[in-house]
Design a protein around this motif. Structure first.
Motif, PDB file in Angstrom:
ATOM      1  N   GLY A 124      15.986 101.772  18.623  1.00 45.21           N
ATOM      2  CA  GLY A 124      15.834 101.655  20.061  1.00 45.21           C
ATOM      3  C   GLY A 124      16.408 102.843  20.817  1.00 45.21           C
ATOM      4  N   SER A 142      10.395  98.568  15.211  1.00 50.16           N
ATOM      5  CA  SER A 142      11.575  97.703  15.210  1.00 50.16           C
ATOM      6  C   SER A 142      12.799  98.504  14.820  1.00 50.16           C
ATOM      7  CB  SER A 142      11.372  96.524  14.238  1.00 50.16           C
ATOM      8  OG  SER A 142      11.028  97.014  12.946  1.00 50.16           O
ATOM      9  N   SER A 148      13.107 103.617  12.138  1.00 52.08           N
ATOM     10  CA  SER A 148      13.069 102.199  11.772  1.00 52.08           C
ATOM     11  C   SER A 148      13.727 101.992  10.416  1.00 52.08           C
ATOM     12  CB  SER A 148      11.620 101.692  11.718  1.00 52.08           C
ATOM     13  OG  SER A 148      11.039 101.732  12.996  1.00 52.08           O
ATOM     14  N   ARG A 177      14.802  98.374  23.796  1.00 50.61           N
ATOM     15  CA  ARG A 177      16.081  97.666  23.799  1.00 50.61           C
ATOM     16  C   ARG A 177      16.842  98.142  22.581  1.00 50.61           C
ATOM     17  NH1 ARG A 177      15.468  91.354  24.904  1.00 50.61           N
ATOM     18  NH2 ARG A 177      17.736  91.634  25.089  1.00 50.61           N
ATOM     19  N   GLN A 187      16.594  96.845  18.816  1.00 52.20           N
ATOM     20  CA  GLN A 187      15.443  95.940  18.687  1.00 52.20           C
ATOM     21  C   GLN A 187      14.114  96.686  18.709  1.00 52.20           C
ATOM     22  OE1 GLN A 187      15.588  92.510  21.268  1.00 52.20           O
ATOM     23  NE2 GLN A 187      17.831  92.463  21.228  1.00 52.20           N
TER      24      GLN A 187
END
Length: 612
Positions: free
Chosen positions: A540, A537, A513, A590, A593
């Motif tokens: 991905g 977050s 992240s 994703r 994301q």
């Protein structure tokens, strides 16, 4: 030449051919059924010979030829019933009735000829008609239990018996009402048709047999195309046995596989292996030993010996054919019937054809298995190379730092032993040593995961408390971490491994992240299960990599090995921890994301031992 003469000559030709073919088969293979077929058609041949001899004046007419002719005609239905008894079985009362009826008819012919009362004549015709109808009905009934060539030949024989019955019926009616030209043509036509029916049943040409075989063989071959891809060889064997019994029209078929190591034929049945030595005097062993198809009738049931051949009780006829691919012996196909088949030679040829097809299927499966083993070895070699590459890469960094710092401290101490300790260097040594220790432990855990020995003793554990403790350690200005839960969620788990599971997931979340990213852990219970989700977050996971991320040594394609250290074992170990707790782990993501890892654990795993 009149029409009725032409029909008569054609009928004589057909029945003459039937006698020649039957006699040839009886001499070549003197089985009881072949002898009875030859005997059945020897009587029409004798009738034809007497008729021709009388027409040519070779013998003179009189009571003796007339009595012989009548006896030959009256014997035909009895011989057909006798043939039925060879391969289908006839009730004793029917056989006795046929024999007594024939005896009475012969006595009546000998005593009353040539002035036979019309009533006696009609009774004889009734005797012929009843027996022929009985034979036809039995053939039709048995044809429904058979398939392929056997079924069609039985129907042809049944048609021949019915047409012969019609011929005798027309002769009886003509005798009672007087013969006409039309009646004679009908008699000759039905005689010719019956001969054609018997010819198609007992001696069909090879092209017709192939045509009759085609539907069943096409169906068998259609199924066979997909058989090598079945999950196991045992399932292939079961399907081959089922297809062989259906194609031949027999109650059961078994396949024995040759075990090269033990030099035994092995029949798998109901989860038990029955072994047979090739030297034994049993049909399956004979076919395998001689590499030729074998047909044996009247095989007695002798308990263990028969079981050794894989033969069920009450079997009296066996057809066996070797399953061979080139020079490689694979096994034997054995088909069992409660009575000797009516058309044994053709059935044996069909069994050999099915055995050849079974050889192709089993050899194809062996090639598929061999290819799978080659792929497995290649995959193992690839994984080994991946492991060595990853291990060398990840172990090199801490080892390099450890050696460099240790050498620096050594040189410093040698130059000036009184120099104060370099606390920063010592702390770095400790840090890199601990990092090296974690890598080694990760390798050990990966090994335990493969062996199913990762999870140890279980005790009541509060998942929320463990998550809060781990989250507190990772909560910082760089990455935030929060736990969402309505209250304690307690289950029977290995506390150390559950902590390791959450530590790995949170560590991955913070590692991948960006600065300022947040990690969220959510824990709740539903349907007697504990649910955990760990979301971030970060960068991905690409869709193509998502199905493989829990595999050993696997790293996603968007991971920069220079920025993110790791051997690709963390998620592999996580999956092992969850599955050995009888749970399930999955991931959704994703690219760009973030990712979410979802875990489901039973609150009281099946078979768990709880230490309070």
């Amino acid at each position: 030449m009149t029409a009725d003469q032409l029909l008569q000559y054609l009928s004589w030709t057909v029945y003459g051919l039937l006698f020649v073919i039957g006699l040839f088969n009886a001499v070549r293979r003197p089985r009881r059924v072949n002898v009875d077929i030859a005997l059945l058609f020897s009587f029409p041949a004798a009738l034809i010979a007497i008729t021709v001899a009388l027409a040519l004046g070779l013998i003179s007419g009189g009571p003796i030829p007339r009595v012989i002719t009548s006896v030959l005609i009256l014997s035909l239905p009895y011989l057909l019933v006798r043939l039925l008894d060879d391969f289908m079985g006839v009730a004793p009362r029917v056989k006795r009735g046929a024999e007594i009826g024939l005896l009475l008819a012969v006595v009546a012919v000998a005593a009353l000829s040539p002035s036979m009362p019309i009533g006696i004549t009609l009774l004889m015709v009734l005797y012929l008609v009843v027996l022929l109808i009985y034979a036809a009905v039995v053939f039709i009934r048995e044809s429904r239990r058979a398939s392929g060539v056997t079924r069609r030949r039985m129907l042809a024989v049944a048609a021949g018996a019915l047409l012969l019955m019609l011929e005798f019926l027309l002769i009886g009616v003509s005798a009672a009402l007087g013969a006409t030209d039309l009646a004679r043509i009908m008699v000759d036509l039905s005689g010719l048709a019956s001969g054609v029916g018997f010819f198609l049943g007992f001696a069909p040409p090879s092209w017709l047999r192939r045509t009759w075989q085609e539907p069943e063989l096409r169906a068998f071959l259609g199924r066979a195309a997909s058989l090598p891809r079945l999950p196991s060889t045992a399932m292939i064997i079961t399907e081959l046995e089922r297809g062989a019994s259906a194609s031949v029209g027999a109650p059961s078929a078994w396949i024995g596989q040759w075990d090269e190591a033990s030099q035994l034929l092995r029949f798998e049945r109901d989860g038990h292996a029955i072994e047979l030595q090739p030297g034994e005097n049993l049909p399956a062993a004979q076919a395998f030993r001689t590499q030729r198809p074998v047909f044996v009738t009247d095989v007695p049931y002798t308990g263990a010996a028969s079981a050794g051949a894989g033969r069920p009780p009450r079997t009296v006829a066996v057809l066996a054919a070797p399953i061979t691919a080139g020079a490689k012996r694979l096994g034997v196909l054995v088909v069992y019937a409660p009575r000797a088949p009516i058309f044994a030679d053709d059935d044996l040829a069909l069994v050999q054809l099915l055995a050849d097809q079974a050889a192709v299927i089993l050899e194809s499966r062996a090639l598929i298995d061999e290819a799978a083993q080659v792929r497995a070895r290649e995959e193992a070699a690839r994984l080994k190379e991946d492991f060595l590459s990853a291990a060398a890469h990840d172990l090199k960094t801490p080892l390099t730092t450890l050696v460099a710092r240790a050498q620096f401290l050594e040189r410093r101490a040698l130059r000036d032993p009184s120099t104060p300790a370099d606390l920063a260097s010592i702390q770095q040594l400790v840090h890199e040593g601990q990092r090296l220790k974690r890598l080694v432990l990760e390798l050990l855990d990966a090994s335990r995961t493969e062996q199913g020995r990762l999870v140890g003793e279980r005790a009541p554990v509060d998942l929320v408390a463990i998550a809060q403790e781990i989250c507190a350690r990772h909560d910082s200005e760089r990455h935030g971490c929060a736990v969402e839960a309505d209250g304690p969620v307690v289950g029977a788990y290995d506390q150390h491994r559950i902590a390791q599971l959450l530590e790995n997931l949170v560590d991955n979340a913070t590692k991948y992240s960006p600065e300022g990213g947040a990690v969220r852990i959510k824990i709740w219970r539903a349907d007697e299960q504990a649910h955990i989700s760990v979301s971030d977050s970060g960068i991905g996971i690409p869709p193509d990599d998502l199905p493989h991320i829990f595999e050993r040594f696997y790293r996603a394609g968007n991971v920069d090995d220079r920025r993110f250290m790791g051997m690709g074992l963390g998620l592999f170990i996580c999956r092992g921890i969850v599955e050995q707790h009888d749970g399930e782990i999955k991931a959704t993501s994703r690219p760009g994301q973030g990712s979410t890892f979802s875990i489901t654990l039973p609150l009281a795993p099946v078979g768990a031992v709880v230490y309070a």
